[in-house]
Design a protein around this motif. Structure first.
Motif, PDB file in Angstrom:
ATOM      1  N   TYR A  24      15.452  36.217   7.357  1.00 34.50           N
ATOM      2  CA  TYR A  24      14.129  36.828   7.281  1.00 34.50           C
ATOM      3  C   TYR A  24      13.391  36.769   8.621  1.00 34.50           C
ATOM      4  N   ARG A  25      13.756  35.816   9.494  1.00 38.75           N
ATOM      5  CA  ARG A  25      13.142  35.808  10.825  1.00 38.75           C
ATOM      6  C   ARG A  25      13.556  37.052  11.611  1.00 38.75           C
ATOM      7  N   LEU A  26      14.826  37.422  11.514  1.00 38.15           N
ATOM      8  CA  LEU A  26      15.281  38.638  12.184  1.00 38.15           C
ATOM      9  C   LEU A  26      14.788  39.884  11.459  1.00 38.15           C
ATOM     10  N   ALA A  27      14.756  39.834  10.121  1.00 36.65           N
ATOM     11  CA  ALA A  27      14.265  40.979   9.347  1.00 36.65           C
ATOM     12  C   ALA A  27      12.810  41.282   9.680  1.00 36.65           C
ATOM     13  N   SER A  68       9.305  32.140   7.593  1.00 41.39           N
ATOM     14  CA  SER A  68      10.512  31.684   8.284  1.00 41.39           C
ATOM     15  C   SER A  68      10.161  30.785   9.468  1.00 41.39           C
ATOM     16  N   LYS A  69       9.060  31.091  10.141  1.00 39.79           N
ATOM     17  CA  LYS A  69       8.633  30.242  11.257  1.00 39.79           C
ATOM     18  C   LYS A  69       8.298  28.831  10.776  1.00 39.79           C
ATOM     19  N   ALA A  70       7.661  28.732   9.605  1.00 40.98           N
ATOM     20  CA  ALA A  70       7.339  27.411   9.056  1.00 40.98           C
ATOM     21  C   ALA A  70       8.605  26.610   8.776  1.00 40.98           C
ATOM     22  N   SER A  71       9.630  27.267   8.229  1.00 38.33           N
ATOM     23  CA  SER A  71      10.893  26.585   7.934  1.00 38.33           C
ATOM     24  C   SER A  71      11.606  26.172   9.211  1.00 38.33           C
ATOM     25  N   TYR A 101      18.051  38.217  17.787  1.00 43.51           N
ATOM     26  CA  TYR A 101      19.345  37.863  17.195  1.00 43.51           C
ATOM     27  C   TYR A 101      19.908  36.609  17.858  1.00 43.51           C
ATOM     28  N   ALA A 102      19.831  36.571  19.196  1.00 41.30           N
ATOM     29  CA  ALA A 102      20.320  35.389  19.911  1.00 41.30           C
ATOM     30  C   ALA A 102      19.519  34.145  19.539  1.00 41.30           C
ATOM     31  N   ILE A 144      24.028  36.561   9.942  1.00 43.35           N
ATOM     32  CA  ILE A 144      22.580  36.576   9.776  1.00 43.35           C
ATOM     33  C   ILE A 144      22.217  37.307   8.490  1.00 43.35           C
ATOM     34  N   PHE A 145      22.886  38.423   8.227  1.00 41.42           N
ATOM     35  CA  PHE A 145      22.678  39.165   6.985  1.00 41.42           C
ATOM     36  C   PHE A 145      23.938  39.037   6.137  1.00 41.42           C
TER      37      PHE A 145
END
Length: 456
Positions: A140-143, A187-190, A252-253, A293-294
């Motif tokens: 979800y961070r990339l999404a 996602s940032k919190a996780s 992505y990286a 990632i997905f």
């Protein structure tokens, strides 16, 4: 003759660097004194500047993957800031800036419509996928950035459409940005909780905000140069595509560099299938290089055979009963013994879950009991892998194709015992290599729990 030392105290900062040394010594008159010795090398200006933006005690206070993630994250934020200015210019053109016939009221109403649709989308998205945001935080961070970049593209396209179509496009753009906000915030919190090693989550988030502020400032300064030089449609689109490509590549990286320590469904597939096949214990760093990632929702993957089935954790009891009913009808038609729900419940006894998979079904269903622990869920996933693997192997046998089937209850009992032995043997070693088995990351939908009672 040197004075005898009675005591030596070494003072260090949060990062473990020596800041001062206190030495108590005695003179010939038996008097004591304390000398303060400062380190020969002190922090340079660059290091002191970096301390403003890095968590206290860096690098000991954060995980090893923190700095690599932050470097990529800063690069993506920089490119996103410049691309955002290009899309903002397009939005202003779309609402009529520079057009004498444009109405301020119409622009205001459009802004209200965008905000309203975005907020409704935020509520619905959080309700629908809120449970899966933490287990799948890397995805979800990339999404989030894919949503954001798509919104920028729509913003830049909007001036080319008539006013009615422009309203729809800008509203869709607002919805995508709202989805980006939900995904990025959660996602940032996780990820921040993953990076913080010393209970310094609050300070880490504060320093991360400082980093974002500086990067955004530099991005806006660079963006003012870019938007003043880039004016033609071809130049605008070329620059935008280049910036968005850099943005997605660095994102992505960034997420690829993170080595999460909890076992979600995909990481459980990689770790448990390796254990079951070869006894090798994969570390979080090894798994981070292999995981996608997905990933497809709920798939069971074996190391060599790819997808061997699907598993749903935390389903309603009705789902399990429906699956058993289909298996019962098939068994009756073949003249085979059927499995009763009471037999199933008796077999799982004190276990924290109940698992079922019909021989003709590709999906394993797991019903969780009240008080089920994260380790119970991991054991259920290991059993699901074993059962799907065993059924997959049987399907390649010609006898199975001819309709010869084993007793399902015996298969379940065997895989249950194997999964229990697996955790009994390797649980301590999994913890030693860095896996956190106390985090529940397999259930990605609001689940159900059952209580097993005995009839009178």
């Amino acid at each position: 003759m040197s004075e005898p030392i009675l005591l030596e105290l070494v003072e260090r900062d949060d990062a473990g660097n020596v800041t001062s040394t206190y030495i108590e010594s005695t003179s010939s008159e038996s008097k004591s004194r304390v000398d303060i010795v400062l380190p020969a090398e002190s922090k340079g200006r660059v290091q002191r500047l970096m301390d403003v933006f890095l968590p206290a005690g860096y690098p000991q206070s954060v995980t090893e993957d923190y700095i690599q993630y932050q470097i990529y994250d800063s690069l993506q934020a920089f490119s996103s800031s410049i691309a955002g200015m290009l899309s903002s210019r397009a939005v202003l053109e779309g609402v009529g800036v520079g057009d004498a016939s444009a109405s301020p009221t119409a622009a205001l109403l459009l802004s209200v419509l965008q905000e309203s649709m975005g907020r409704v989308a935020t509520i619905l998205f959080a309700h629908r996928l809120g449970t899966s945001l933490e287990p799948e935080c890397k995805m979800y961070r990339l999404a989030a950035d894919i949503f954001n970049d798509t919104a920028m593209v729509l913003d830049c396209l909007s001036p080319a459409f008539p006013k009615v179509a422009r309203v729809i496009i800008l509203s869709l753009s607002s919805i995508l940005r709202s989805l980006c906000g939900v995904c990025a915030g959660s996602s940032k919190a996780s990820l921040s909780a993953h990076f913080a090693k010393r209970g310094n989550l609050g300070e880490l988030n504060a320093k991360d905000s400082s980093q974002e502020t500086v990067i955004s400032l530099f991005g806006m300064l660079a963006g003012t140069v870019v938007v003043s030089w880039v004016s033609t449609p071809f130049a605008t689109w070329s620059t935008l595509i280049a910036l968005l490509s850099i943005h997605l590549a660095t994102n992505y990286a960034a997420v690829k560099s993170v080595s999460m320590r909890c076992l979600n469904r995909q990481r459980a597939n990689l770790v448990l299938s390796n254990l079951l096949q070869s006894g090798h214990i994969s570390t979080p760093a090894e798994v981070s290089q292999k995981e996608r990632i997905f990933e497809k929702d709920g798939v069971l993957r074996w190391t060599d055979d790819g997808i061997i089935g699907h598993c749903s954790v935390g389903v309603s009891m009705a789902v399990l009963l429906n699956s058993m009913d289909r298996a019962r009808q098939r068994a009756s038609s073949l003249g085979l013994q059927t499995t009763r729900i009471s037999d199933l419940m008796q077999m799982y006894g004190e276990r924290g879950y109940v698992l079922w998979k019909g021989q003709e079904s590709a999906t394993v269903v797991v019903v969780l009991k009240r008080g089920c622990s994260p380790r119970d869920q991991l054991q259920a996933w290991a059993q699901a892998l074993l059962l799907a693997r065993r059924d997959r192997t049987r399907l390649s046998d010609q006898k199975a194709a001819d309709g010869v089937a084993d007793d399902r209850l015996s298969e379940l009992r065997w895989t249950l015992d194997e999964a229990a032995r697996l955790f009994e043997k390797y649980e301590a070693e999994l913890i030693n290599v860095g896996w956190d088995l106390d985090v529940a990351a397999l259930e990605v939908r609001p689940g159900h729990r059952i209580e097993v009672g005995v009839g009178q």
